[in-house]
Scaffold this active site. Structure first.
Site, PDB file in Angstrom:
ATOM      1  N   HIS A  12     -21.452  81.793  18.221  1.00 42.21           N
ATOM      2  CA  HIS A  12     -22.115  83.090  18.440  1.00 42.21           C
ATOM      3  C   HIS A  12     -23.434  83.208  17.651  1.00 42.21           C
ATOM      4  O   HIS A  12     -23.807  84.296  17.208  1.00 42.21           O
ATOM      5  CB  HIS A  12     -21.153  84.243  18.092  1.00 42.21           C
ATOM      6  CG  HIS A  12     -20.704  84.251  16.648  1.00 42.21           C
ATOM      7  ND1 HIS A  12     -19.411  84.559  16.276  1.00 42.21           N
ATOM      8  CD2 HIS A  12     -21.358  83.991  15.480  1.00 42.21           C
ATOM      9  CE1 HIS A  12     -19.313  84.495  14.970  1.00 42.21           C
ATOM     10  NE2 HIS A  12     -20.481  84.159  14.466  1.00 42.21           N
ATOM     11  N   HIS A  59     -19.975  90.838  10.882  1.00 40.04           N
ATOM     12  CA  HIS A  59     -20.754  90.264   9.770  1.00 40.04           C
ATOM     13  C   HIS A  59     -21.363  91.345   8.888  1.00 40.04           C
ATOM     14  O   HIS A  59     -22.366  91.120   8.231  1.00 40.04           O
ATOM     15  CB  HIS A  59     -21.865  89.372  10.302  1.00 40.04           C
ATOM     16  CG  HIS A  59     -21.396  88.170  11.076  1.00 40.04           C
ATOM     17  ND1 HIS A  59     -20.797  88.255  12.312  1.00 40.04           N
ATOM     18  CD2 HIS A  59     -21.444  86.842  10.776  1.00 40.04           C
ATOM     19  CE1 HIS A  59     -20.505  87.035  12.744  1.00 40.04           C
ATOM     20  NE2 HIS A  59     -20.878  86.166  11.841  1.00 40.04           N
ATOM     21  N   HIS A 191     -20.303  75.224   9.887  1.00 40.68           N
ATOM     22  CA  HIS A 191     -21.614  75.618   9.372  1.00 40.68           C
ATOM     23  C   HIS A 191     -21.472  76.330   8.034  1.00 40.68           C
ATOM     24  O   HIS A 191     -20.442  76.917   7.731  1.00 40.68           O
ATOM     25  CB  HIS A 191     -22.417  76.477  10.350  1.00 40.68           C
ATOM     26  CG  HIS A 191     -21.858  77.817  10.747  1.00 40.68           C
ATOM     27  ND1 HIS A 191     -20.660  77.974  11.402  1.00 40.68           N
ATOM     28  CD2 HIS A 191     -22.370  79.076  10.632  1.00 40.68           C
ATOM     29  CE1 HIS A 191     -20.458  79.260  11.672  1.00 40.68           C
ATOM     30  NE2 HIS A 191     -21.474  79.953  11.193  1.00 40.68           N
ATOM     31  N   GLU A 238     -14.963  80.503  10.593  1.00 39.37           N
ATOM     32  CA  GLU A 238     -14.854  81.272  11.849  1.00 39.37           C
ATOM     33  C   GLU A 238     -13.946  80.592  12.876  1.00 39.37           C
ATOM     34  O   GLU A 238     -13.597  81.195  13.892  1.00 39.37           O
ATOM     35  CB  GLU A 238     -16.250  81.489  12.453  1.00 39.37           C
ATOM     36  CG  GLU A 238     -17.076  82.457  11.619  1.00 39.37           C
ATOM     37  CD  GLU A 238     -18.526  82.584  12.087  1.00 39.37           C
ATOM     38  OE1 GLU A 238     -19.191  83.536  11.645  1.00 39.37           O
ATOM     39  OE2 GLU A 238     -18.995  81.750  12.867  1.00 39.37           O
TER      40      GLU A 238
HETATM   41  C1  DHB Z   1     -25.811  81.476  12.294  1.00 37.29           C
HETATM   42  C2  DHB Z   1     -24.481  81.251  12.640  1.00 37.29           C
HETATM   43  C3  DHB Z   1     -23.540  82.292  12.621  1.00 37.29           C
HETATM   44  O1  DHB Z   1     -22.225  82.152  12.928  1.00 37.29           O
HETATM   45  C4  DHB Z   1     -23.950  83.586  12.287  1.00 37.29           C
HETATM   46  O2  DHB Z   1     -23.034  84.569  12.327  1.00 37.29           O
HETATM   47  C5  DHB Z   1     -25.278  83.823  11.931  1.00 37.29           C
HETATM   48  C6  DHB Z   1     -26.205  82.772  11.924  1.00 37.29           C
HETATM   49  C7  DHB Z   1     -26.827  80.367  12.336  1.00 37.29           C
HETATM   50  O3  DHB Z   1     -26.475  79.209  12.569  1.00 37.29           O
HETATM   51  O4  DHB Z   1     -28.019  80.648  12.165  1.00 37.29           O
HETATM   52 FE    FE Z   2     -21.074  83.996  12.433  1.00 39.78          FE
END
Ligand code: DHB
Ligand code: FE
Length: 296
Positions: A12, A59, A191, A238
């Site tokens: 997302h 978030h 990530h 996540e």
């Molecule tokens: C990014 C990824 C995410 O899951 C999010 O909530 C906000 C930013 C990103 O990769 O930039």
């Molecule tokens: Fe996210």
């Protein structure tokens, strides 16, 4: 009876929303990513869900550190989006299904999930971007958002999120009516956006998750949250949303489509479409037993 048509796991990342807003889907940079969603869109058109139950993580738009529910279930007539500061256009509201929401909430509490019910709930990019990716022509008729805390520790364990999904799936299967329901899980894959490991991505772990979550999802429920953060990164946690989606789809599932691309913004982007594996008619013995029970 309501019918579970399947489940979708998708990343997302806000940059996807920016690409959609700028109509860059066919640019050389974005084309492979957006093209990978076509099979998912086609599958959804054929599956014709009336309702999307969406496991996502807020978030900081609706919930903040002062009051952070572990699991929050939407029970609103509509869900509004608002500016989070990513520079994305605010989307029109999504229609809810308060009746279905309350039946879900009752079933979950009866099942000993002490959830927070939300008659007002803003949905953030983790909800709106998957909607645009999966339904570019407009969202399904009704939605029920379920938010899982990934912002403030302690977070719920992978096993607990899988169990929540299973409870949601059981509740949907018991519903009267003929609604067709799809489950969406948004976020991940690996990530980490900040700290000393910012930019961390773990391809082998993501690929393991994409494999195991279809047929052996319980293998992924044995990790602790700490282990998941170590393996997938601070925000890779996540994956919890995907596990809830997978739990909801039911015991056995089959892969329809998947895609993996590194990176999209800071994130290893994943997409997975699954269907419940349906068995044929009940075996004769079971039907006979059921007929006997009906007569009692
Ligand atoms: C990014 C990824 C995410 O899951 C999010 O909530 C906000 C930013 C990103 O990769 O930039
Ligand atoms: Fe996210």
């Amino acid at each position: 009876m309501a019918m579970i048509v399947g489940g979708v796991g998708t990343s997302h990342v806000p940059a996807i929303g920016a690409a959609i807003a700028r109509e860059q889907q066919q640019s050389p940079q974005w084309k492979p990513f957006f093209d990978a969603y076509r099979p998912a869109q086609t599958w959804l058109e054929a599956a014709r869900p009336d309702v999307a139950v969406v496991f996502y993580n807020d978030h900081g738009l609706n919930f903040f550190l002062d009051a952070m529910p572990t699991f929050a279930v939407g029970a609103a007539a509509e869900y509004r989006n608002a500016d989070e500061g990513w520079g994305l256009p605010v989307t029109p509201p999504f229609a809810g299904d308060p009746d279905l929401s309350w039946r879900l909430i009752e079933a979950l509490v009866e099942d000993e999930f002490d959830i927070t019910s939300c008659q007002r709930m803003l949905v953030d990019h983790a909800f709106t971007i998957p909607m645009k990716l999966l339904w570019p022509k407009g969202p399904p008729a009704r939605v029920v958002p379920i938010a899982i805390n990934t912002v403030q520790h302690p977070l719920p364990s992978p096993a607990r999120c899988f169990g929540l999904g299973q409870a949601v799936g059981r509740a949907i299967e018991r519903l009267d009516g003929d609604d067709r329901v799809v489950f969406i899980g948004t976020g991940g894959l690996s990530h980490q956006l900040d700290g000393s490991r910012a930019g961390f991505i773990n391809r082998p772990f993501d690929q393991l998750c994409l494999e195991q979550i279809v047929e052996e999802p319980r293998c992924l429920t044995h990790y602790s949250v700490r282990e998941l953060v170590a393996l997938a990164g601070g925000q890779g946690v996540e994956l919890l949303m995907w596990l809830a989606m997978r739990g909801a789809v039911g015991d056995r599932a089959a892969r329809v489509h998947s895609h993996y691309q590194v990176p999209i913004s800071n994130t290893a982007a994943g997409l997975l479409v699954i269907e419940p594996e349906r068995f044929g008619e009940r075996p004769a013995s079971t039907s006979a037993e059921a007929a006997l029970i009906d007569q009692l």
